[in-house]
Every structure is written in C-alpha cells, then in structure tokens.
Design an enzyme around this catalytic site. Structure first.
Site, mmCIF file in Angstrom:
data_model
loop_
_atom_site.group_PDB
_atom_site.id
_atom_site.type_symbol
_atom_site.label_atom_id
_atom_site.label_comp_id
_atom_site.label_asym_id
_atom_site.label_seq_id
_atom_site.Cartn_x
_atom_site.Cartn_y
_atom_site.Cartn_z
ATOM 1 N N ASP A 1 0.855 -1.180 0.000
ATOM 2 C CA ASP A 1 0.000 0.000 0.000
ATOM 3 C C ASP A 1 0.892 1.232 0.000
ATOM 4 O OD1 ASP A 1 -2.156 1.644 0.101
ATOM 5 O OD2 ASP A 1 -2.802 1.078 2.111
ATOM 6 N N ASP B 1 -8.091 -7.207 0.728
ATOM 7 C CA ASP B 1 -7.245 -7.273 1.918
ATOM 8 C C ASP B 1 -8.030 -6.698 3.078
ATOM 9 O OD1 ASP B 1 -5.850 -4.501 3.077
ATOM 10 O OD2 ASP B 1 -6.704 -4.289 1.076
ATOM 11 N N CYS C 1 -12.256 -28.361 8.858
ATOM 12 C CA CYS C 1 -11.315 -27.261 8.621
ATOM 13 C C CYS C 1 -9.903 -27.771 8.884
ATOM 14 C CB CYS C 1 -11.629 -26.070 9.529
ATOM 15 S SG CYS C 1 -10.440 -24.709 9.351
ATOM 16 N N CYS D 1 -7.154 -26.170 9.582
ATOM 17 C CA CYS D 1 -6.258 -25.296 10.338
ATOM 18 C C CYS D 1 -5.878 -25.933 11.680
ATOM 19 C CB CYS D 1 -6.915 -23.931 10.562
ATOM 20 S SG CYS D 1 -8.019 -23.873 11.991
ATOM 21 N N CYS E 1 -8.509 -26.061 14.651
ATOM 22 C CA CYS E 1 -9.621 -27.005 14.589
ATOM 23 C C CYS E 1 -9.221 -28.429 14.971
ATOM 24 C CB CYS E 1 -10.279 -26.948 13.208
ATOM 25 S SG CYS E 1 -11.231 -25.420 12.964
ATOM 26 N N HIS F 1 -6.835 -19.860 12.102
ATOM 27 C CA HIS F 1 -8.158 -20.320 11.664
ATOM 28 C C HIS F 1 -8.843 -19.276 10.781
ATOM 29 C CE1 HIS F 1 -12.194 -21.964 11.591
ATOM 30 N NE2 HIS F 1 -12.617 -20.733 11.889
#
Length: 373
Positions: free
Chosen positions: A95, A268, A306, A308, A311, A336
């Site tokens: 940015d 984003d 999930c 991740c 989880c 997560h």
C-alpha cells in the site's frame, strides 16, 4: 513498461458478474478472487511465514508508510528486499501510504505536492509525495506498488470529494512517471466517495492512463454496507475487463461475497487477524465469540473439516487459552480465520467455474443469518 504481469479472465459466472481469473506476476500466479493477509510491518501478526502459507494465502500485503518509518526502506533493501526480509517468496503488494493520509489526518497537511506527516511513533516530520511513495516501494522491492491517493472521509461535502479525486488523478500520473523498475507493477486507485459521477469520472481518467491494475479505494471507512455495495454496482463495470480489480480494506466474509458477485478480484483486510487476536472466530454459522461461557465445556472444533491447527482442538480448550492469557490462543484463532477466508474464496472460485455462484452466495448468506434481497 512492466514485464511479467497480466490478467486472464478464466470464466464469468452465468448468473452474476462474478469472475474467476488469474493474475500473473513474476513471482507466481494468483487465482482470483483472492484475499491478501495484511502484514503491515512485514509480518502477519502472530504467524510464522510457513503458517501463513499453510492458510492457503497466495499474495500478502505490507505498508509503505509504516516500513519507511521502521526499519526504513534502505535497511529493508540492504537486507535483500522485502521478500527476503520477511521470508515470503510469493507476490507482495505494498500500500502506498495514502490511507494514512486519512487515518492520521490530525497529524497531516496535504496539498498537490504531497503530504507532510507527524510520525505516530516519535512526532518527527515525514514527507510523502507521489515520487517518494514510489521510491520507497521500489526500494522495498514489492511486486505491486499502489499509487499514492487522497482518501476523503465519509460523509463529506462534494467539493472535498472532487478535490480528493482531482489530486488522486494528478498523483497517479506522477507515480507512473516516477517508476524505474520494470519488475514492479503499479495499481491506480479510484476515489469519489459514494458519488457516482465522481467515481465514473475518476475511473475513466485513470483507465486512460493504462495501469496494470485498478483498485477501488475510499470505502469501508464508516459508510453503511448497502452504500458500499451500491458504489460497487456502478464502479466495477467502469473498470477494464482485462485488468484485476482490487477492493481495498474489505472486509467481513459477507462483504467479500457481495463484492465478488459484482466483479471484484482482490481483497485485503485486518479483520481476520485482528478478530482472531480478540477471541472471535469466523465460521459458516457466523462468528463465534470464544470468551462466552457457553463454550467452556464444548468438545466441538470451531468447524468440522477445517484443516487449520485451531480445529484440532475443542472450543473449550481454545476458550481456556484466552481466559488464561496464553499467547497460543490468538495464534491459533489467527490461523483459523485466515484459513477460513482462503477457504471461502477457494469455494467461490469453484462455484464461479461451475456457474453456481448465486446458489453458493445464498447458502453462505443463509448460514451467516444474513437477509437476501
């Protein structure tokens, strides 16, 4: 002239304006629609770079203003550039610092030449012109450099909006003329608040400058979601079909899908990471606030299937981590939430390719408890 960049439209959903594309960069292709985790200072808070990759992220974002203050773009360049500095070998978007003109307005003086800040760290003066914004980003070595733009607050009067648009276009031209690297693409930023005439005029003038990509800025700054969606309704069709479209700083999962069905490609937002650090997990059934007592003895994971690391544990254990101020709690929930955002957009890409995006959209919105028009 930039080399190695391009956008390919793979498929357009038959029932909406949603598009499945691929944005090609010298450091790899990004399947769109895609979400970029925010690493303002060259780090996604709480996660190692390998953990960021494991969420499914394809491209990440860092910030020109903040990195110029700490540690300084010269130091980043001496340490091998931003990719080596943070250990990320995929595409990076930086940015420009334009949003800080808005978010640090009390510390900023702006005119057509540029902006003068008081550093939020030590109060020292920091000057940012279009040329300086590009100089910093070229030293950082990002793949995509955002042009410097002027973000107007919402609501504001028409004269202020028009001045911000005119300055944004002027600065975009100067950023383009200041570029010296052929391996860095610049994206222009369409401003205009919620005003259709100004948005379309800004888009037309920036499109004539033929940038490799176009962002929609100045939204998600306090307006109602319905106003943002209405603005996207008339702004997206004004942007080139053969260039990526990036909605800056957005947002909630429902905002992502609303924007995707209007033709946006890139996103984003700090929302998944910031909320993860504050014990809120995103799921297909809506957000879970893990500090709530109801989760104390809950054996279920945040979400079945999930992949991740959070989880692998029960909701009860995750709640305990936050109640005990264990740093593992924010780490796991950050992983997560970023995984959830990546899964959501991967599923959106598959739905677009199958011409099933409207049904996918309705299913997700229903699960989140959102009303559908």
């Amino acid at each position: 002239m930039t080399n190695g960049f391009g956008y390919q439209l793979v498929h357009r959903d038959s029932g909406s304006a949603a598009r499945r594309g691929q944005f090609v960069t010298p450091r790899g292709a990004v399947d769109t629609p895609a979400f970029m985790p925010v690493g303002t200072l060259g780090a996604i808070k709480g996660l190692t770079i390998d953990a960021v990759r494991a969420t499914g992220a394809q491209m990440v974002l860092s910030n020109t203003y903040h990195l110029a203050l700490r540690p300084g773009e010269t130091i980043v360049r001496e340490l091998g550039g931003l990719h080596q500095f943070m250990g990320w070998d995929g595409p990076i978007l930086t940015d420009s610092g334009g949003f800080q003109l808005f978010s640090l307005a009390k510390l900023t003086k702006i005119n057509d030449q540029g902006a003068i800040f008081r550093s939020h760290i030590d109060g020292s003066l920091f000057e940012l012109s279009p040329e300086r914004a590009i100089e910093i980003q070229e030293a950082l070595g990002s793949d995509i450099a955002m042009v410097l733009d002027h973000v107007a607050p919402l609501p504001c009067d028409l004269a202020t909006l028009r001045e911000a648009c005119d300055r944004t276009i002027l600065w975009a031209k100067r950023c383009r003329d200041a570029a010296t690297r052929s391996d860095q693409a610049q994206f222009a930023i369409v401003q205009g608040g919620l005003d259709e005439e100004l948005r379309l005029s800004c888009a037309e003038q920036l499109t004539a400058l033929d940038f490799p990509g176009y962002a929609i800025g100045g939204l998600s700054v306090g307006e109602e979601p319905s106003d943002m969606y209405r603005t996207l309704d008339f702004t997206c069709p004004a942007l080139p079909e053969d260039k990526p479209r990036y909605l800056m700083g957005v947002g909630r999962p429902q905002d992502l899908l609303e924007a995707v069905r209007r033709g946006v490609d890139l996103f984003d937002c700090v929302m998944p990471t910031r909320n993860g650090r504050n014990a809120l997990a995103f799921t297909d059934e809506g957000p879970l606030r893990l500090r709530n007592l109801i989760h104390q003895r809950d054996l279920a994971p945040l979400e079945e299937h999930c992949p991740c690391p959070a989880c692998r544990h029960s909701r009860g254990y995750l709640r305990h981590l936050f109640q005990a101020d264990e740093m593992l709690g924010p780490i796991l929930l950050t992983a997560h939430n970023l995984t959830y955002y990546q899964r959501l957009l991967a599923e959106a890409r598959a739905a677009i390719e199958a011409d099933q995006f409207p049904a996918f959209y309705r299913k997700k919105m229903t699960g989140w408890g959102e009303q559908i028009d």
